[in-house]
Design a protein around this motif. Sequence first.
Motif, PDB file in Angstrom:
ATOM      1  N   MET A 222      -9.309  -3.726  -4.465  1.00 40.46           N
ATOM      2  CA  MET A 222     -10.454  -4.465  -3.937  1.00 40.46           C
ATOM      3  C   MET A 222     -10.896  -3.906  -2.589  1.00 40.46           C
ATOM      4  O   MET A 222     -11.971  -4.226  -2.097  1.00 40.46           O
ATOM      5  CB  MET A 222     -10.110  -5.940  -3.781  1.00 40.46           C
ATOM      6  CG  MET A 222     -10.033  -6.640  -5.116  1.00 40.46           C
ATOM      7  SD  MET A 222     -10.475  -8.345  -4.951  1.00 40.46           S
ATOM      8  CE  MET A 222      -8.889  -9.083  -4.927  1.00 40.46           C
ATOM      9  N   GLY A 223     -10.019  -3.106  -1.968  1.00 41.08           N
ATOM     10  CA  GLY A 223     -10.398  -2.518  -0.684  1.00 41.08           C
ATOM     11  C   GLY A 223     -10.506  -3.535   0.430  1.00 41.08           C
ATOM     12  O   GLY A 223     -11.303  -3.363   1.349  1.00 41.08           O
ATOM     13  N   LEU A 224      -9.698  -4.596   0.330  1.00 40.23           N
ATOM     14  CA  LEU A 224      -9.799  -5.629   1.364  1.00 40.23           C
ATOM     15  C   LEU A 224      -8.547  -5.750   2.220  1.00 40.23           C
ATOM     16  O   LEU A 224      -8.602  -6.250   3.337  1.00 40.23           O
ATOM     17  CB  LEU A 224     -10.067  -6.992   0.711  1.00 40.23           C
ATOM     18  CG  LEU A 224     -11.502  -7.187   0.253  1.00 40.23           C
ATOM     19  CD1 LEU A 224     -11.613  -8.451  -0.574  1.00 40.23           C
ATOM     20  CD2 LEU A 224     -12.422  -7.264   1.458  1.00 40.23           C
ATOM     21  N   GLY A 225      -7.397  -5.289   1.671  1.00 40.52           N
ATOM     22  CA  GLY A 225      -6.120  -5.486   2.370  1.00 40.52           C
ATOM     23  C   GLY A 225      -6.165  -5.004   3.807  1.00 40.52           C
ATOM     24  O   GLY A 225      -5.819  -5.744   4.732  1.00 40.52           O
TER      25      GLY A 225
ATOM     26  N   ALA B 272       1.031   4.104  -2.748  1.00 41.86           N
ATOM     27  CA  ALA B 272       0.674   5.493  -2.406  1.00 41.86           C
ATOM     28  C   ALA B 272       1.776   6.463  -2.822  1.00 41.86           C
ATOM     29  O   ALA B 272       1.538   7.662  -2.950  1.00 41.86           O
ATOM     30  CB  ALA B 272       0.420   5.607  -0.909  1.00 41.86           C
TER      31      ALA B 272
ATOM     32  N   ASN C 169       0.842  -1.209   0.000  1.00 40.64           N
ATOM     33  CA  ASN C 169       0.000   0.000   0.000  1.00 40.64           C
ATOM     34  C   ASN C 169       0.869   1.249   0.000  1.00 40.64           C
ATOM     35  O   ASN C 169       0.591   2.205  -0.724  1.00 40.64           O
ATOM     36  CB  ASN C 169      -0.889   0.023   1.251  1.00 40.64           C
ATOM     37  CG  ASN C 169      -2.198  -0.724   1.028  1.00 40.64           C
ATOM     38  OD1 ASN C 169      -2.538  -1.083  -0.093  1.00 40.64           O
ATOM     39  ND2 ASN C 169      -2.919  -0.975   2.115  1.00 40.64           N
TER      40      ASN C 169
ATOM     41  N   MET D 103       1.638   8.638   5.169  1.00 40.47           N
ATOM     42  CA  MET D 103       0.919   7.986   6.268  1.00 40.47           C
ATOM     43  C   MET D 103       1.852   7.121   7.094  1.00 40.47           C
ATOM     44  O   MET D 103       2.885   6.673   6.602  1.00 40.47           O
ATOM     45  CB  MET D 103      -0.152   7.032   5.709  1.00 40.47           C
ATOM     46  CG  MET D 103      -1.226   7.649   4.886  1.00 40.47           C
ATOM     47  SD  MET D 103      -2.383   8.552   5.898  1.00 40.47           S
ATOM     48  CE  MET D 103      -3.054   7.223   6.895  1.00 40.47           C
TER      49      MET D 103
ATOM     50  N   TYR E 152     -13.485  -0.588   0.824  1.00 37.87           N
ATOM     51  CA  TYR E 152     -13.167   0.828   0.634  1.00 37.87           C
ATOM     52  C   TYR E 152     -11.843   0.899  -0.118  1.00 37.87           C
ATOM     53  O   TYR E 152     -10.823   0.370   0.324  1.00 37.87           O
ATOM     54  CB  TYR E 152     -13.036   1.566   1.988  1.00 37.87           C
ATOM     55  CG  TYR E 152     -12.500   2.967   1.776  1.00 37.87           C
ATOM     56  CD1 TYR E 152     -13.339   3.993   1.341  1.00 37.87           C
ATOM     57  CD2 TYR E 152     -11.142   3.241   1.926  1.00 37.87           C
ATOM     58  CE1 TYR E 152     -12.849   5.251   1.074  1.00 37.87           C
ATOM     59  CE2 TYR E 152     -10.641   4.510   1.664  1.00 37.87           C
ATOM     60  CZ  TYR E 152     -11.500   5.502   1.235  1.00 37.87           C
ATOM     61  OH  TYR E 152     -11.011   6.745   0.955  1.00 37.87           O
TER      62      TYR E 152
ATOM     63  N   LEU F   7     -10.805   3.874   5.940  1.00 37.98           N
ATOM     64  CA  LEU F   7      -9.676   3.037   5.506  1.00 37.98           C
ATOM     65  C   LEU F   7      -9.850   1.543   5.756  1.00 37.98           C
ATOM     66  O   LEU F   7      -9.586   0.724   4.880  1.00 37.98           O
ATOM     67  CB  LEU F   7      -8.425   3.454   6.290  1.00 37.98           C
ATOM     68  CG  LEU F   7      -7.623   4.633   5.794  1.00 37.98           C
ATOM     69  CD1 LEU F   7      -6.432   4.858   6.716  1.00 37.98           C
ATOM     70  CD2 LEU F   7      -7.139   4.372   4.381  1.00 37.98           C
TER      71      LEU F   7
ATOM     72  N   GLY G 127      -0.999  10.080   1.060  1.00 35.23           N
ATOM     73  CA  GLY G 127      -1.800  10.227   2.292  1.00 35.23           C
ATOM     74  C   GLY G 127      -3.280  10.078   1.982  1.00 35.23           C
ATOM     75  O   GLY G 127      -3.671   9.735   0.865  1.00 35.23           O
TER      76      GLY G 127
ATOM     77  N   ASP H  94       5.410   6.171   5.213  1.00 36.56           N
ATOM     78  CA  ASP H  94       5.719   6.455   3.798  1.00 36.56           C
ATOM     79  C   ASP H  94       5.633   7.944   3.544  1.00 36.56           C
ATOM     80  O   ASP H  94       5.229   8.712   4.414  1.00 36.56           O
ATOM     81  CB  ASP H  94       4.770   5.671   2.878  1.00 36.56           C
ATOM     82  CG  ASP H  94       3.320   6.094   3.028  1.00 36.56           C
ATOM     83  OD1 ASP H  94       3.017   7.281   2.809  1.00 36.56           O
ATOM     84  OD2 ASP H  94       2.480   5.226   3.397  1.00 36.56           O
TER      85      ASP H  94
HETATM   86  P1  ADP Z   1      -6.810  -1.606  -1.788  1.00 39.78           P
HETATM   87  O1  ADP Z   1      -5.333  -1.562  -1.672  1.00 39.78           O
HETATM   88  O2  ADP Z   1      -7.301  -2.767  -2.592  1.00 39.78           O
HETATM   89  O3  ADP Z   1      -7.424  -0.331  -2.212  1.00 39.78           O
HETATM   90  P2  ADP Z   1      -6.779  -1.588   1.108  1.00 39.78           P
HETATM   91  O4  ADP Z   1      -7.792  -2.002   2.105  1.00 39.78           O
HETATM   92  O5  ADP Z   1      -5.428  -2.178   1.276  1.00 39.78           O
HETATM   93  O6  ADP Z   1      -7.383  -1.913  -0.324  1.00 39.78           O
HETATM   94  O7  ADP Z   1      -6.654  -0.018   1.144  1.00 39.78           O
HETATM   95  C1  ADP Z   1      -7.810   0.754   1.143  1.00 39.78           C
HETATM   96  C2  ADP Z   1      -7.504   2.194   0.746  1.00 39.78           C
HETATM   97  O8  ADP Z   1      -6.782   2.831   1.783  1.00 39.78           O
HETATM   98  C3  ADP Z   1      -6.653   2.351  -0.461  1.00 39.78           C
HETATM   99  O9  ADP Z   1      -7.400   2.279  -1.655  1.00 39.78           O
HETATM  100  C4  ADP Z   1      -6.067   3.727  -0.239  1.00 39.78           C
HETATM  101  O10 ADP Z   1      -6.969   4.725  -0.654  1.00 39.78           O
HETATM  102  C5  ADP Z   1      -5.935   3.835   1.251  1.00 39.78           C
HETATM  103  N1  ADP Z   1      -4.574   3.568   1.700  1.00 39.78           N
HETATM  104  C6  ADP Z   1      -4.097   2.429   2.235  1.00 39.78           C
HETATM  105  N2  ADP Z   1      -2.789   2.564   2.574  1.00 39.78           N
HETATM  106  C7  ADP Z   1      -2.438   3.819   2.245  1.00 39.78           C
HETATM  107  C8  ADP Z   1      -1.228   4.573   2.352  1.00 39.78           C
HETATM  108  N3  ADP Z   1      -0.090   4.064   2.847  1.00 39.78           N
HETATM  109  N4  ADP Z   1      -1.259   5.844   1.926  1.00 39.78           N
HETATM  110  C9  ADP Z   1      -2.385   6.395   1.417  1.00 39.78           C
HETATM  111  N5  ADP Z   1      -3.541   5.746   1.296  1.00 39.78           N
HETATM  112  C10 ADP Z   1      -3.578   4.461   1.705  1.00 39.78           C
END
Ligand code: ADP
Length: 479
Positions: free
Chosen positions: A437-440, A381, A377, A465, A430, A425, A416, A412
Motif C-alpha cells: 500500500m506504500g503507507l508504512g 526486502a 519491511n 538498507m 510509494y 520511500l 535495498g 538488513d
Molecule cells: P509498502 O511496504 O506497503 O510497500 P512502505 O511505505 O512500508 O509501503 O514501503 C515503501 C517502499 O519502500 C517499499 O515498497 C519498498 O520498495 C521500499 N522499502 C521499504 N523498506 C525497505 C527495505 N528495508 N529495503 C528495501 N526497500 C524498502
Amino acid sequence: MTPLALAHGARSALIPLLAGLLGLAIFLVDTLTPLDMAVAVLYVAVVMLLADVLTTRGILAVGGLCIVLTSISFLTVHNVRFEPEAVARACVAISAIIVATLLSLRNRRASDSLRDQAALLDLTHDAILVRDADDTILYWNRGAEELYGWTAAEAIGHRTAELLRTGFPLSPEAAIAELERDGRWEGELRHARKDGSRVIVASRWALRRDAQGRVQTIMETNNDITARKAAQDRLDKAQSELTHVTRMATLGQLTASIAHEVNQPLAAIVTNGEACLRWLRRPEPDVGEALASVERMIANGRRAGDVVARLRALSRRQSGRHERLDLNALVTESLALIERELARHKVTVTLDLTERLPAVAGDRVQLQQVVINLAINAAQAMEDTPRPRRLLLRSGIEAGLDGPVVRVSLTDSGSGVDDEGLTHLFEPFYTSKPDGMGLGLSISRSLIETHGGRIDATRNAERGMTFAIILPAVKEPRA
Ligand code: ADP
C-alpha cells in the motif's frame, strides 16, 4: 451603410453646391438688378453655410471671394459715381462678411480643438461610447470599433441595448435606477459583437445632466474581461476540484492506514492460531507452546484494538498518550509480536542494544508500530537474499542539537533501493510491492515526527538498507 451615415455623406456634398448656387444668385441680383438695398449682406449666409465643411484657409478664401464679388457688383452698378448711400450699403455688406468670416474662423478653431480632444479618446484601448437619454449612440471611439467590430458610422444613431444585445447582471432597470440616483454605475455586462460572438465587459457609466437637471448624455467605458473571467472560472473550478481531491485523499489515506495497521496484527493472529493448532494436533500435544501461541494471539488482538483506538484518536486530532519508555524494551516487545512473521521469512535477528539507555517520552503502541513496520519491511526486502538473512537491531545514545537523543537502527541485507526509490520511500502510496500500500513508511515518519524525532534511510555499503529512528531523550532533573 446606415441611413444616418448616408445622410451625413450626402449633406457634405450638397452644401458646397448649395452655397455656390446661392453665391451666384446673390452676385447676379446684386449686379444686374437696380435694388437699393444691401443684397451683398446675404453673402454672410454663404460663408456660414461653408464654415462647417471648409478648412480655416477655405473659410478665409470664401470670405475674400465674397468681398471681391461685392466690390465687382458695386463697381459694375455704380461705375465711378460713388453715391454715399451706395457706398454705405457696400461697407455694411463687406463688414458683415468680415464679421461672419471671423466668427466662422473662431467657431472652426473651437470645434477643431474639441475634435482634437475627442480624438484623444481614440488613443485609449477602452471602448468608449456616449449615448443620449434615449440610449441612442452619439459617439463611438476606436476602442469600441476594435472591441465590437462596428465602425463609428455604423454604430452612431443606434440604440446601445439593441445593437450590443446587452445582458445585465440583474436588470437594466436596476442599473438605470442606480445611475440616476448616484450619477454613476459600474458592473459586468454581456455584449454581442458584430460577428455574433459574446463578450463580457467591465462597464462604467457616468451621467451628465443639463441645467434643468434632465439626463443629457451617458458616457460608457467598457473593458473586455472575457479572457480574465474565463481564467478566473477555470481557477475556481480547479480550486474546488482540488479541495474535493484533498478531502478524498485525506479520507482515503485514513481508511488505508487503518487497513494497513490492522492487517499486521490480524496476520499475526492467524499465524499464531495456525501454530497453536499444529502444537495441539501433534500426537503428543505441546500445551506449553500452544499456550504461548494463544498469548501472542491475545497480545496481537489487543494491539489491533489499540491501533484502531489510536487511529480514531488521530482522526479526532487527539494527541497520543505519552509515557516514559525504554526503547530497548520496546524493541524486544515489538519483535516478540512478529516473531512468527520473522521466522516465516527465515530472518535471523541480532540485537546490539546499549544498556542504560535514557528514556524517551512516547506512545507505546505508536512506537511499536514503527519498529514493526521497519522490521517487516526488512524481512520482505530479504525475501530473495540467500541465507543467512540477517536483521541487526541496534540502540545507542547520540548528541543531538537540543541534548542527547536515542537512536534505534534496523540494518538488513535485503535488496535495498535505487536512487529513485531513496527519494520517494517516505511518500504516501510509494510502493514496489505488488500487494503493497506504500503507507508504512509515511505513517512511521509522521508518527516519529509527532514525537519530536526523525527517521532516516541510508543504503548500506555492502547490501541492504539501514533505517534509523532518532528520538529526543527525556531530560532528567538533576539530582
Ligand atoms: P509498502 O511496504 O506497503 O510497500 P512502505 O511505505 O512500508 O509501503 O514501503 C515503501 C517502499 O519502500 C517499499 O515498497 C519498498 O520498495 C521500499 N522499502 C521499504 N523498506 C525497505 C527495505 N528495508 N529495503 C528495501 N526497500 C524498502
